[in-house]
Write a protein that holds these residues in place. Structure first.
Motif, mmCIF file in Angstrom:
data_model
loop_
_atom_site.group_PDB
_atom_site.id
_atom_site.type_symbol
_atom_site.label_atom_id
_atom_site.label_comp_id
_atom_site.label_asym_id
_atom_site.label_seq_id
_atom_site.Cartn_x
_atom_site.Cartn_y
_atom_site.Cartn_z
ATOM 1 N N ALA A 263 4.092 6.899 4.204
ATOM 2 C CA ALA A 263 5.292 7.496 3.622
ATOM 3 C C ALA A 263 6.046 8.343 4.655
ATOM 4 O O ALA A 263 7.282 8.335 4.699
ATOM 5 C CB ALA A 263 4.917 8.340 2.405
ATOM 6 N N ASP A 264 5.299 9.065 5.513
ATOM 7 C CA ASP A 264 5.945 9.865 6.555
ATOM 8 C C ASP A 264 6.666 8.975 7.564
ATOM 9 O O ASP A 264 7.740 9.333 8.064
ATOM 10 C CB ASP A 264 4.899 10.731 7.275
ATOM 11 C CG ASP A 264 4.399 11.868 6.400
ATOM 12 O OD1 ASP A 264 5.102 12.217 5.439
ATOM 13 O OD2 ASP A 264 3.301 12.388 6.672
ATOM 14 N N ARG A 265 6.089 7.810 7.865
ATOM 15 C CA ARG A 265 6.740 6.884 8.802
ATOM 16 C C ARG A 265 8.057 6.373 8.227
ATOM 17 O O ARG A 265 9.055 6.226 8.949
ATOM 18 C CB ARG A 265 5.811 5.709 9.113
ATOM 19 C CG ARG A 265 4.650 6.073 10.035
ATOM 20 C CD ARG A 265 3.709 4.878 10.214
ATOM 21 N NE ARG A 265 4.411 3.688 10.674
ATOM 22 C CZ ARG A 265 4.721 3.438 11.937
ATOM 23 N NH1 ARG A 265 4.380 4.306 12.877
ATOM 24 N NH2 ARG A 265 5.340 2.321 12.281
ATOM 25 N N ILE A 266 8.053 6.116 6.929
ATOM 26 C CA ILE A 266 9.289 5.658 6.297
ATOM 27 C C ILE A 266 10.326 6.777 6.301
ATOM 28 O O ILE A 266 11.509 6.557 6.581
ATOM 29 C CB ILE A 266 9.000 5.174 4.868
ATOM 30 C CG1 ILE A 266 8.155 3.903 4.916
ATOM 31 C CG2 ILE A 266 10.287 4.913 4.103
ATOM 32 C CD1 ILE A 266 7.721 3.402 3.576
ATOM 33 N N ARG A 267 9.886 7.999 5.986
ATOM 34 C CA ARG A 267 10.809 9.133 5.975
ATOM 35 C C ARG A 267 11.405 9.362 7.352
ATOM 36 O O ARG A 267 12.586 9.731 7.485
ATOM 37 C CB ARG A 267 10.073 10.385 5.505
ATOM 38 C CG ARG A 267 10.917 11.646 5.483
ATOM 39 C CD ARG A 267 10.125 12.821 4.950
ATOM 40 N NE ARG A 267 8.925 13.063 5.728
ATOM 41 C CZ ARG A 267 8.898 13.766 6.857
ATOM 42 N NH1 ARG A 267 10.015 14.281 7.326
ATOM 43 N NH2 ARG A 267 7.770 13.952 7.503
ATOM 44 N N ALA A 268 10.586 9.161 8.389
ATOM 45 C CA ALA A 268 11.074 9.375 9.754
ATOM 46 C C ALA A 268 11.878 8.195 10.284
ATOM 47 O O ALA A 268 12.417 8.269 11.386
ATOM 48 C CB ALA A 268 9.892 9.655 10.684
ATOM 49 N N THR A 297 9.218 1.877 -2.553
ATOM 50 C CA THR A 297 9.851 1.897 -1.244
ATOM 51 C C THR A 297 10.776 0.704 -1.055
ATOM 52 O O THR A 297 11.895 0.825 -0.552
ATOM 53 C CB THR A 297 8.772 1.914 -0.146
ATOM 54 O OG1 THR A 297 7.911 3.033 -0.355
ATOM 55 C CG2 THR A 297 9.400 2.013 1.224
#
Length: 536
Positions: A263-268, A297
């Protein structure tokens, strides 16, 4: 703006027994937490039984010895008065040759001690001698705690049998023996040692002339041995707890961490989807969560891409009339002396402004409709009544000469057909289709709206058909007409009255209602738009 309508696995929800005991993770958590506790409980029960049996056995041995010793003292150390011969009693204690860790004391009925085997015996046993220093704080604290627990919980604890050794003071034990009874107890002495004590009366005929007390002080060693025996159980329990903790970490904590990292990779912006196929294939709540997050997502990415495409389309559609207006204004400056050309350019500007107004209105309506579809809850709709009410709003058109009118026909034979949806968006669908049909119909024509019932396998379908008598649709455009900003205006249609969003909005709304919409040409001429909605 609009995302694809996909059917995804719905995570299990709710707080009930099926969720708690039907969950693999819940069963794993319960089993892992109870396993170590069960091992400790079993070990404690086994050792408690061993200790209790030892204490009872020790008491019975002391009672048997005391009975023999009191008989000897009654025969050899009493006088006819009756009274206790103190010297003879002391000599008898010396001859008893008592075992190690067993202490014998003789008391007169008034409580005076007249003999003690520790001081009368010629054998000096260093191990048996009490320590010279006072007991430490831990020993005193343990003794006080045990005495408090025995005092508080002793009355409510079930008795094992009549042979159970009670906890009582020496005074209580002595009083029982003086009255001619037999008393046994366990307690802590003044040095913090746990002892088992048996007191019996020394009798001459039936008179009590003294009391013999036997004490065994090796209980602490036995308890220490029992504690050492408990260590393997504790070790196994700790090992089980460690293994189950590792399993829980690998089975729950680590997958959740992987989801968080994804999820953090998608946010970034480093990824466009949650790539955890191994988690999605799990048949538990972690798999449900991974599947839901992956679907969420993908839906968000699709919506973002759709919004980006929509923004690009809007910019393109707005740029055309703005370019036309700018060109007309620039030309207008150079033809001021030509009134006819000036008036023509002003007409072009007016038409482009009208087109811009229509575009902005339809874009605003499309955005508002999308927000409404996400906020307004579904409800049961009587589709026949609903369509009839929408068509009824066009009844006033029949009063205008040459106007295109609208008629409604219910082909469901009066059956009550219900669909699950939102009245606002569905009303927009029917109005858009009717308005589109009217725009392509010749003056005085009739747009026919028909409600029918059909089936798609076991599923009942409510089908709405909107038919016109216009020029029809080119075969290669039957799918294209549902694209955003697509317009193919017939001759004579007023410029700027169509933004090309109406049919796109229809397709979007029907997709969110799990239905489908398509266009086809009628055999006798004209176009037909069909909308299928699943009935309930």
């Amino acid at each position: 703006m609009a995302g694809k309508d996909k059917t995804r696995k719905t995570p299990r929800a709710g707080l009930n027994s099926s969720v708690v005991f039907g969950s693999r993770i819940a069963r794993l958590i319960f089993a892992s937490n109870l396993a170590g506790l069960a091992i400790l409980i079993i070990g404690a029960m086994v050792l408690n039984e061993m200790r209790a049996g030892f204490v009872v056995s020790k008491k019975q041995d002391l009672v048997a010895q005391a009975q023999i010793f009191t008989s000897l003292l009654g025969d050899d150390a009493t006088t006819p008065q009756p009274a206790l011969d103190v010297d003879a009693a002391r000599q008898t204690i010396v001859r008893l040759n008592l075992p190690e860790r067993v202490r014998a004391r003789i008391y007169l009925p008034d409580g005076e001690m007249v003999g003690d085997s520790f001081y009368l015996s010629e054998r000096v046993d260093v191990d048996a001698l009490p320590p010279l220093r006072e007991p430490g704080r831990v020993a005193r604290w343990g003794r006080n705690l045990s005495e408090w627990a025995a005092h508080v919980f002793g009355p409510v604890m079930p008795r094992r049998s009549s042979d159970a050794v009670r906890t009582q003071t020496f005074e209580e034990e002595f009083d029982t023996a003086v009255e001619g009874g037999e008393a046994a107890s366990q307690r802590f002495n003044d040095r913090g040692q746990r002892i088992i004590s048996v007191s019996m009366p020394i009798q001459r005929v039936s008179a009590v002339v003294g009391v013999l007390t036997l004490e065994s002080s090796d209980i602490d060693e036995i308890i220490r041995a029992e504690r050492a025996a408990l260590l393997p159980f504790i070790g196994v329990a700790v090992l089980v707890a460690f293994i189950t903790s590792v399993l829980l970490t690998l089975g729950i904590a680590r997958p959740l961490r992987r989801l968080a990292v994804a999820a953090d990779r998608i946010r970034a912006g480093a990824s466009e989807r949650i790539d955890v196929p191994a988690l999605s294939s799990r048949k538990d709540e972690i798999g449900d969560l991974a599947t839901s997050m992956q679907g969420m997502t993908e839906a968000l990415i699709e919506r973002i891409q759709a919004n980006e495409q929509f923004a690009a389309d809007v910019a393109h559609e707005l740029k055309n009339p703005l370019t036309s207006i700018r060109s007309a204004i620039e030309t207008l400056e150079s033809v001021k002396e030509n009134p006819e050309l000036t008036e023509k350019l002003r007409g072009v500007i007016a038409l482009d402004v009208k087109r811009l107004d229509r575009l902005i209105t339809d874009i605003s309506n499309a955005s508002r409709l999308e927000a409404e579809m996400t906020r307004v809850p579904n409800e049961q709709i009587d589709i026949a009544r609903f369509v009839k009410d929408v068509v009824g709003t066009y009844e006033s058109l029949a009063l205008d000469e040459g106007a295109v009118t609208v008629s409604f026909h219910d082909a469901t034979m009066g059956g009550r057909l219900l669909v699950q949806g939102r009245e606002g968006p569905l009303g927009q669908v029917i109005r858009n289709l009717i308005d589109n049909a009217r725009s392509f119909s010749p003056p005085g024509a009739v747009v026919e709206v028909t409600l029918d019932q059909t089936n798609d396998g076991p599923q009942t379908i409510a089908r709405i058909k909107v038919e016109d008598t216009g020029p029809g649709i080119p075969p290669d455009k039957l799918e294209t007409i549902f694209s955003r900003f697509y317009t193919d205006r017939p001759k004579g249609t007023a410029f700027g009255n169509n933004s090309g969003l109406g049919l796109s909005i229809v397709k979007q709304i029907i997709a969110t209602h799990r239905g489908k919409v398509w266009a086809e040409n009628r055999d006798g001429g004209g176009a037909r738009f069909c909308v299928d909605l699943p009935a309930i």
